[in-house]
Scaffold this motif. Structure first.
Motif, PDB file in Angstrom:
ATOM      1  N   THR A   1      32.904  55.476  30.663  1.00 25.94           N
ATOM      2  CA  THR A   1      33.675  55.897  29.487  1.00 25.94           C
ATOM      3  C   THR A   1      33.814  57.409  29.447  1.00 25.94           C
ATOM      4  O   THR A   1      34.908  57.931  29.168  1.00 25.94           O
ATOM      5  N   ARG A   2      32.733  58.123  29.741  1.00 26.30           N
ATOM      6  CA  ARG A   2      32.784  59.590  29.754  1.00 26.30           C
ATOM      7  C   ARG A   2      33.769  60.069  30.821  1.00 26.30           C
ATOM      8  O   ARG A   2      34.595  60.960  30.569  1.00 26.30           O
ATOM      9  N   GLN A   3      33.720  59.467  32.003  1.00 24.59           N
ATOM     10  CA  GLN A   3      34.632  59.823  33.076  1.00 24.59           C
ATOM     11  C   GLN A   3      36.079  59.518  32.697  1.00 24.59           C
ATOM     12  O   GLN A   3      36.993  60.290  32.995  1.00 24.59           O
ATOM     13  N   LEU A   4      36.280  58.405  32.013  1.00 25.40           N
ATOM     14  CA  LEU A   4      37.622  58.021  31.591  1.00 25.40           C
ATOM     15  C   LEU A   4      38.207  59.026  30.605  1.00 25.40           C
ATOM     16  O   LEU A   4      39.376  59.419  30.714  1.00 25.40           O
ATOM     17  N   PHE A   5      37.396  59.480  29.645  1.00 27.97           N
ATOM     18  CA  PHE A   5      37.886  60.467  28.684  1.00 27.97           C
ATOM     19  C   PHE A   5      38.145  61.818  29.348  1.00 27.97           C
ATOM     20  O   PHE A   5      39.095  62.520  28.979  1.00 27.97           O
ATOM     21  N   GLU A   6      37.310  62.195  30.322  1.00 29.70           N
ATOM     22  CA  GLU A   6      37.553  63.450  31.030  1.00 29.70           C
ATOM     23  C   GLU A   6      38.838  63.371  31.840  1.00 29.70           C
ATOM     24  O   GLU A   6      39.609  64.333  31.879  1.00 29.70           O
ATOM     25  N   GLN A   7      39.073  62.226  32.484  1.00 32.91           N
ATOM     26  CA  GLN A   7      40.316  62.062  33.243  1.00 32.91           C
ATOM     27  C   GLN A   7      41.526  62.019  32.320  1.00 32.91           C
ATOM     28  O   GLN A   7      42.581  62.562  32.663  1.00 32.91           O
ATOM     29  N   ALA A   8      41.374  61.411  31.160  1.00 25.14           N
ATOM     30  CA  ALA A   8      42.501  61.310  30.226  1.00 25.14           C
ATOM     31  C   ALA A   8      42.935  62.695  29.763  1.00 25.14           C
ATOM     32  O   ALA A   8      44.124  62.968  29.645  1.00 25.14           O
ATOM     33  N   ALA A   9      41.977  63.565  29.521  1.00 31.06           N
ATOM     34  CA  ALA A   9      42.326  64.913  29.072  1.00 31.06           C
ATOM     35  C   ALA A   9      43.072  65.677  30.168  1.00 31.06           C
ATOM     36  O   ALA A   9      43.989  66.440  29.875  1.00 31.06           O
ATOM     37  N   GLN A  10      42.715  65.435  31.418  1.00 27.14           N
ATOM     38  CA  GLN A  10      43.389  66.138  32.515  1.00 27.14           C
ATOM     39  C   GLN A  10      44.742  65.525  32.840  1.00 27.14           C
ATOM     40  O   GLN A  10      45.678  66.227  33.231  1.00 27.14           O
TER      41      GLN A  10
END
Length: 90
Positions: free
Chosen positions: A78-87
């Motif tokens: 989930t943390r990785q998904l949110f970081e990717q979403a922001a980029q």
């Protein structure tokens, strides 16, 4: 930028994680059920609680021992998904 390939990669990772977590919870129960069924067939004991209680106990033990790892993997994903979403939005 969000493309079909990126969405496919994210969905593939999510399904892979779901499959691994589900298998960790279900596979030991299935194997225990198979062993109990073989035992019941050889001894001709047809008691419903004999097949239910060991499967439930094995599933609970598996969730107790692997639960922390499962939760950690879900949080990391989930943390990785949110970081990717922001980029990817920019």
């Amino acid at each position: 930028m969000m493309t079909i390939e990126v969405v496919g990669d994210v969905m593939g990772s999510a399904f892979r994680l779901i499959l691994i977590i589900a298998l960790l919870a279900i596979l030991p129960s299935l194997l225990t059920g198979l062993l109990v069924s073989i035992f019941q067939a050889t001894t001709q004991i047809n008691e419903q609680t004999l097949s239910f209680l060991p499967r439930m106990a094995v599933t609970l033990l598996m969730l107790i021992f692997a639960g922390k790892w499962m939760l950690t993997e879900l949080i990391d994903f989930t943390r990785q998904l949110f970081e990717q979403a922001a980029q990817l939005v920019l």
